[in-house]
Design an enzyme around this catalytic site. Structure first.
Site, PDB file in Angstrom:
ATOM      1  N   TYR A 133       0.819  -1.149  -0.051  1.00 22.63           N
ATOM      2  CA  TYR A 133       0.103   0.051   0.178  1.00 22.63           C
ATOM      3  C   TYR A 133       0.876   1.396   0.074  1.00 22.63           C
ATOM      4  CZ  TYR A 133      -3.751   3.216   1.281  1.00 22.63           C
ATOM      5  OH  TYR A 133      -4.651   4.156   1.493  1.00 22.63           O
ATOM      6  N   LYS A 189       1.165   4.238  -2.994  1.00 14.09           N
ATOM      7  CA  LYS A 189       0.890   5.739  -2.704  1.00 14.09           C
ATOM      8  C   LYS A 189       2.024   6.660  -2.782  1.00 14.09           C
ATOM      9  CE  LYS A 189      -3.742   4.683  -1.830  1.00 14.09           C
ATOM     10  NZ  LYS A 189      -4.601   5.098  -2.699  1.00 14.09           N
TER      11      LYS A 189
HETATM   12  N1  LIG Z   1      -9.834   5.889   4.810  1.00 16.77           N
HETATM   13  C1  LIG Z   1      -8.861   6.158   4.975  1.00 16.77           C
HETATM   14  O1  LIG Z   1      -8.079   6.497   6.058  1.00 16.77           O
HETATM   15  C2  LIG Z   1      -7.576   6.545   3.802  1.00 16.77           C
HETATM   16  C3  LIG Z   1      -6.458   7.370   4.147  1.00 16.77           C
HETATM   17  C4  LIG Z   1      -5.702   7.602   3.090  1.00 16.77           C
HETATM   18  C5  LIG Z   1      -5.969   7.461   1.918  1.00 16.77           C
HETATM   19  N2  LIG Z   1      -7.289   6.764   1.351  1.00 16.77           N
HETATM   20  C6  LIG Z   1      -7.292   6.514   0.056  1.00 16.77           C
HETATM   21  O2  LIG Z   1      -8.845   6.963  -0.182  1.00 16.77           O
HETATM   22  C7  LIG Z   1      -9.207   6.148  -1.289  1.00 16.77           C
HETATM   23  C8  LIG Z   1     -10.693   5.997  -0.751  1.00 16.77           C
HETATM   24  O3  LIG Z   1     -10.696   4.902   0.190  1.00 16.77           O
HETATM   25  P1  LIG Z   1     -11.965   4.870   1.307  1.00 16.77           P
HETATM   26  O4  LIG Z   1     -11.386   4.850   2.430  1.00 16.77           O
HETATM   27  O5  LIG Z   1     -13.018   5.680   0.664  1.00 16.77           O
HETATM   28  O6  LIG Z   1     -12.146   3.315   0.930  1.00 16.77           O
HETATM   29  P2  LIG Z   1     -13.612   2.480   0.412  1.00 16.77           P
HETATM   30  O7  LIG Z   1     -13.134   0.960   0.696  1.00 16.77           O
HETATM   31  O8  LIG Z   1     -14.549   3.136   1.511  1.00 16.77           O
HETATM   32  O9  LIG Z   1     -13.767   2.757  -0.785  1.00 16.77           O
HETATM   33  C9  LIG Z   1     -13.002   2.326  -1.932  1.00 16.77           C
HETATM   34  C10 LIG Z   1     -13.930   2.019  -3.147  1.00 16.77           C
HETATM   35  O10 LIG Z   1     -13.177   1.441  -4.273  1.00 16.77           O
HETATM   36  C11 LIG Z   1     -13.790   0.507  -4.884  1.00 16.77           C
HETATM   37  N3  LIG Z   1     -12.811  -0.247  -5.445  1.00 16.77           N
HETATM   38  C12 LIG Z   1     -11.817  -1.093  -5.134  1.00 16.77           C
HETATM   39  N4  LIG Z   1     -11.389  -1.917  -5.830  1.00 16.77           N
HETATM   40  C13 LIG Z   1     -11.666  -1.433  -7.187  1.00 16.77           C
HETATM   41  C14 LIG Z   1     -11.543  -1.671  -8.614  1.00 16.77           C
HETATM   42  N5  LIG Z   1     -10.508  -2.496  -8.866  1.00 16.77           N
HETATM   43  N6  LIG Z   1     -12.148  -0.968  -9.326  1.00 16.77           N
HETATM   44  C15 LIG Z   1     -13.326  -0.177  -9.297  1.00 16.77           C
HETATM   45  N7  LIG Z   1     -13.343   0.048  -7.863  1.00 16.77           N
HETATM   46  C16 LIG Z   1     -12.659  -0.463  -6.902  1.00 16.77           C
HETATM   47  C17 LIG Z   1     -14.531  -0.104  -3.849  1.00 16.77           C
HETATM   48  O11 LIG Z   1     -15.630  -1.102  -4.356  1.00 16.77           O
HETATM   49  C18 LIG Z   1     -15.007   0.922  -2.766  1.00 16.77           C
HETATM   50  O12 LIG Z   1     -16.396   1.406  -3.198  1.00 16.77           O
HETATM   51  C19 LIG Z   1      -8.615   5.066  -1.434  1.00 16.77           C
HETATM   52  O13 LIG Z   1      -7.536   5.475  -2.724  1.00 16.77           O
HETATM   53  C20 LIG Z   1      -7.570   5.161  -0.228  1.00 16.77           C
HETATM   54  O14 LIG Z   1      -6.275   4.399  -0.298  1.00 16.77           O
HETATM   55  C21 LIG Z   1      -8.090   6.385   2.438  1.00 16.77           C
END
Ligand SMILES: NC(=O)c1ccc[n+]([C@@H]2O[C@H](COP(=O)([O-])OP(=O)(O)OC[C@H]3O[C@@H](n4cnc5c(N)ncnc54)[C@H](O)[C@@H]3O)[C@@H](O)[C@H]2O)c1
Length: 274
Positions: free
Chosen positions: A178, A182
């Site tokens: 991961y 990133k």
């Molecule tokens: N939540 C956190 O603390 C956090 C922190 C830093 C970065 N992020 C980043 O933010 C972004 C959103 O994360 P989130 O927390 O909302 O996660 P989440 O799991 O709630 O949502 C992610 C979405 O991506 C979709 N997805 C996964 N694989 C896929 C694919 N191959 N094709 C199409 N869609 C796909 C999933 O179905 C889901 O709806 C991500 O890139 C994550 O790495 C999240």
């Protein structure tokens, strides 16, 4: 937020992508295309946004909503979806790469399973690249438009926002694949932004800190560990809300950030300033 154009959001069925898609619609976007691998949840979020628009102050907002189930790690599906959306909307103004997956590798880098490493690279890095590439090809062909701020800012051809993370600039234990993806997303953002800065196509990254979404909350152990860490490592001593990240995305996507490209915006409660 100056987002009157047409938006595309991947990962729109959950968490931050879902909040971002809703924010575009409620802030006056002409249309929002919701992309995700989960078709059922896409239908639910579309209904939810329609309801919010109907209950909102601006009941006349004619925001068009489209759903496109796809796997972002499949370049043919990505190219077909982006072409279809550009055809349907007439142009793509804001493209947000929020789809992502995360995993902790028990035992750390020495014990990472190759299929786990590959899948995380496929979705987080290749998926982001495929969407960026398809979007940039379309945006470079379309006419630039003025900001709705109407204060003489240079025209904008399009704006792409990629999702990195605090793990785009720091490492966290057991997050081998991961964190690697990133960091790579920030590199991709910087080099691609250089390619097109002079053409009115802006490309930026957003780096959320710990945020309350299914990604961080579905595993009780991961969530408990995160809560513990938040108290000691996040100066604001709290977890962020998806809507707070979405606001950063809309700023980077819209005309208010007209002089910003190649940046990585930390929205992390101060985590990375320590
Ligand atoms: N939540 C956190 O603390 C956090 C922190 C830093 C970065 N992020 C980043 O933010 C972004 C959103 O994360 P989130 O927390 O909302 O996660 P989440 O799991 O709630 O949502 C992610 C979405 O991506 C979709 N997805 C996964 N694989 C896929 C694919 N191959 N094709 C199409 N869609 C796909 C999933 O179905 C889901 O709806 C991500 O890139 C994550 O790495 C999240």
């Amino acid at each position: 937020m100056d987002v009157p154009g047409f938006a595309v959001v991947t990962g729109a069925a959950s968490g931050i992508g879902r909040a971002t898609a809703a924010a575009f619609a409620l802030e006056g976007a002409a249309g929002v295309a919701l992309l995700d691998i989960n078709p059922h949840a896409l239908n639910d979020i579309k209904r939810e946004i329609e309801q919010a628009l109907a209950n909102g102050k601006n009941k006349t907002n004619p925001c068009r909503l489209e759903i496109h189930p796809l796997d972002v790690s499949d370049e043919d599906q990505v190219n077909a979806a982006l072409d279809a959306i550009a055809q349907s909307f007439g142009r793509l103004d804001y493209v947000v790469n929020a789809a992502g997956i995360a995993m902790k590798h028990s035992g750390g880098a020495a014990f990472v399973q190759t299929p786990d490493w590959q899948r995380i690279l496929d979705v987080n890095l290749n998926g982001t690249f495929f969407v960026l590439r398809a979007a940039a090809r379309i945006m470079l062909e379309q006419a630039p438009i003025p900001s709705s701020a109407r204060d003489g800012r240079p025209l904008q051809r399009g704006s792409i926002v990629n999702f990195a993370s605090i793990q785009g600039v720091v490492g966290i234990a057991l997050s081998t694949a991961y964190a690697a993806t990133k960091h790579a997303v920030i590199g991709l953002t910087r080099t691609a932004s250089e390619d097109y800065a002079k053409d009115g196509l802006r490309i930026n990254a957003i780096c959320p800190g710990y945020t309350e979404t299914p990604l961080t909350m579905k595993d009780p152990q991961v969530f408990a560990a995160m809560q513990e860490r938040v108290v000691s490592a996040v100066p604001m001593q709290r977890i962020g809300r998806p809507e707070e990240i979405a606001d950063g995305v809309l700023y980077l996507a819209g005309g208010r950030s007209s002089f910003v490209t190649g940046s990585a915006l930390m929205v992390d409660g101060g985590y990375t300033c320590r």
